[in-house]
Motif scaffolding. Structure first.
Motif, PDB file in Angstrom:
ATOM      1  N   ALA A 136       0.933  -1.289  -0.015  1.00  0.00           N
ATOM      2  CA  ALA A 136      -0.002  -0.020   0.040  1.00  0.00           C
ATOM      3  C   ALA A 136       0.790   1.259   0.000  1.00  0.00           C
ATOM      4  O   ALA A 136       1.969   1.253   0.476  1.00  0.00           O
ATOM      5  CB  ALA A 136      -0.946  -0.164   1.060  1.00  0.00           C
ATOM      6  N   THR A 137       0.251   2.288  -0.597  1.00  0.00           N
ATOM      7  CA  THR A 137       1.001   3.474  -0.508  1.00  0.00           C
ATOM      8  C   THR A 137       0.129   4.402   0.508  1.00  0.00           C
ATOM      9  O   THR A 137      -0.815   4.675   0.765  1.00  0.00           O
ATOM     10  CB  THR A 137       0.735   4.439  -1.882  1.00  0.00           C
ATOM     11  OG1 THR A 137       1.359   3.597  -2.926  1.00  0.00           O
ATOM     12  CG2 THR A 137       1.216   5.877  -1.665  1.00  0.00           C
ATOM     13  N   ILE A 139      -3.474   3.757  -0.186  1.00  0.00           N
ATOM     14  CA  ILE A 139      -3.957   3.593  -1.310  1.00  0.00           C
ATOM     15  C   ILE A 139      -3.533   2.142  -1.812  1.00  0.00           C
ATOM     16  O   ILE A 139      -2.250   1.927  -1.899  1.00  0.00           O
ATOM     17  CB  ILE A 139      -3.600   4.674  -2.565  1.00  0.00           C
ATOM     18  CG1 ILE A 139      -3.795   5.938  -1.878  1.00  0.00           C
ATOM     19  CG2 ILE A 139      -4.302   4.439  -3.809  1.00  0.00           C
ATOM     20  CD1 ILE A 139      -5.352   6.303  -1.720  1.00  0.00           C
ATOM     21  N   ALA A 142      -5.495   0.797  -6.848  1.00  0.00           N
ATOM     22  CA  ALA A 142      -6.088   2.309  -6.584  1.00  0.00           C
ATOM     23  C   ALA A 142      -7.535   2.243  -5.853  1.00  0.00           C
ATOM     24  O   ALA A 142      -8.446   2.944  -6.277  1.00  0.00           O
ATOM     25  CB  ALA A 142      -6.368   2.948  -8.189  1.00  0.00           C
ATOM     26  N   ALA A 197      -9.211   2.546  -1.909  1.00  0.00           N
ATOM     27  CA  ALA A 197      -8.710   3.191  -0.820  1.00  0.00           C
ATOM     28  C   ALA A 197      -8.919   2.410   0.661  1.00  0.00           C
ATOM     29  O   ALA A 197     -10.090   1.687   0.633  1.00  0.00           O
ATOM     30  CB  ALA A 197      -9.712   4.302  -0.566  1.00  0.00           C
ATOM     31  N   SER A 230     -11.906   0.378  -6.840  1.00  0.00           N
ATOM     32  CA  SER A 230     -11.237   0.761  -7.485  1.00  0.00           C
ATOM     33  C   SER A 230     -11.476   2.122  -8.028  1.00  0.00           C
ATOM     34  O   SER A 230     -12.380   2.358  -8.610  1.00  0.00           O
ATOM     35  CB  SER A 230     -10.508   0.050  -8.832  1.00  0.00           C
ATOM     36  OG  SER A 230     -10.049  -1.286  -8.264  1.00  0.00           O
ATOM     37  N   LYS A 237      -4.497   6.476  -8.298  1.00  0.00           N
ATOM     38  CA  LYS A 237      -4.169   6.710  -6.792  1.00  0.00           C
ATOM     39  C   LYS A 237      -4.548   8.167  -6.458  1.00  0.00           C
ATOM     40  O   LYS A 237      -5.062   8.355  -5.285  1.00  0.00           O
ATOM     41  CB  LYS A 237      -2.482   6.614  -6.586  1.00  0.00           C
ATOM     42  CG  LYS A 237      -2.415   5.107  -6.707  1.00  0.00           C
ATOM     43  CD  LYS A 237      -0.934   4.628  -6.416  1.00  0.00           C
ATOM     44  CE  LYS A 237      -0.301   3.287  -6.435  1.00  0.00           C
ATOM     45  NZ  LYS A 237       0.901   2.961  -6.140  1.00  0.00           N
ATOM     46  N   ALA A 246      -8.258   8.318  -5.599  1.00  0.00           N
ATOM     47  CA  ALA A 246      -8.610   7.585  -4.405  1.00  0.00           C
ATOM     48  C   ALA A 246      -8.095   8.326  -3.305  1.00  0.00           C
ATOM     49  O   ALA A 246      -9.040   8.737  -2.227  1.00  0.00           O
ATOM     50  CB  ALA A 246      -7.552   6.225  -4.325  1.00  0.00           C
ATOM     51  N   GLN A 247      -7.256   9.312  -3.397  1.00  0.00           N
ATOM     52  CA  GLN A 247      -6.676  10.209  -2.351  1.00  0.00           C
ATOM     53  C   GLN A 247      -7.558  11.258  -2.145  1.00  0.00           C
ATOM     54  O   GLN A 247      -8.083  11.819  -1.092  1.00  0.00           O
ATOM     55  CB  GLN A 247      -5.208  10.560  -2.551  1.00  0.00           C
ATOM     56  CG  GLN A 247      -5.021  11.762  -1.347  1.00  0.00           C
ATOM     57  CD  GLN A 247      -3.162  11.880  -1.510  1.00  0.00           C
ATOM     58  OE1 GLN A 247      -2.645  11.520  -2.387  1.00  0.00           O
ATOM     59  NE2 GLN A 247      -2.727  12.768  -0.769  1.00  0.00           N
TER      60      GLN A 247
END
Length: 229
Positions: free
Chosen positions: A178-179, A190, A194, A196, A211, A215, A218-219
């Protein structure tokens, strides 16, 4: 005396007062039979007296118990209740971890959502065994403005988890590449597709979306929904 020496079975007349059985058939003579009966009679009498005494003791005990005044019965009942309550308290104090192991979260996932997200989504409970809510946000809702969901409605799943379960989920998300956007009491990230991922260790809320178009989209959703700042 002669009648006592006559066999009670074959009526054979026996001679000799010391003889206890018939010399003809071996049956006991009348004199011996009388002695046996005389020996049995006292024993039966003792048994009968013992039964009578036992019954008398039991009857007396019942009368004594029944004759107790009502206030003594109340005191006795209070003592029993105190003993039972003490046992329950001791059992609980010796096992402090049991309630936490089987506790069921009292707050529902929908009520734990931020207001903006709660008003935008339509949610239903998936089943009765797992308190998971499946929520859908319409494609035209302002939270999805700008095509961040690819022009489609957005589906996400939410639930209120126990601390141990939520910690396992966060570890799994971290291991899943994950990011991470924020990591602390609130974890937000994220996913590789993509999606959340969100977890609040204070309320127990766990949320995972479908999805987005990327990304950054999603943010944007996490910020618009009031999940991250």
């Amino acid at each position: 005396m002669m009648s006592e020496l006559i066999c009670q079975y074959c009526s054979h007349r026996n001679v000799g007062g010391a003889i206890s059985r018939c010399t003809h058939c071996g049956a006991p003579l009348r004199a011996a039979a009388h002695k046996a009966a005389a020996a049995v009679e006292p024993t039966a009498h003792v048994v009968e007296k013992t039964v009578e005494k036992t019954a008398g003791v039991a009857e007396t005990a019942v009368k004594v118990v029944a004759g107790l005044p009502p206030w003594k019965w109340r005191v006795f009942g209070v003592l029993i209740a105190v003993v039972v309550l003490f046992g329950v308290v001791v059992a609980r104090s010796c096992s402090p971890s049991i309630p936490s192991l089987f506790a069921v979260p009292q707050q529902s996932a929908v009520s734990a959502l931020p207001e903006a997200l709660r008003s935008a989504a339509s949610c239903v409970q998936l089943n009765t065994t797992e308190m998971v809510q499946k929520c859908v946000i319409g494609a035209s809702h302002p939270l999805l403005a700008g095509g961040i969901s690819g022009g489609k409605e957005l589906t996400f799943h939410a639930e209120v988890s126990l601390p141990a379960s939520l910690s396992d989920t966060i570890r799994r998300w971290r291991a899943g590449g994950a990011t991470v956007l924020t990591d602390g009491p609130v974890f937000a990230a994220i996913g590789p597709s993509a999606s959340a991922w969100y977890a609040d260790t204070r309320s127990g809320l766990r949320l995972e979306t479908g999805s987005f178009s990327g990304k950054a989209a999603a943010q944007t959703f996490l910020t618009r929904a009031g999940l991250v700042r």
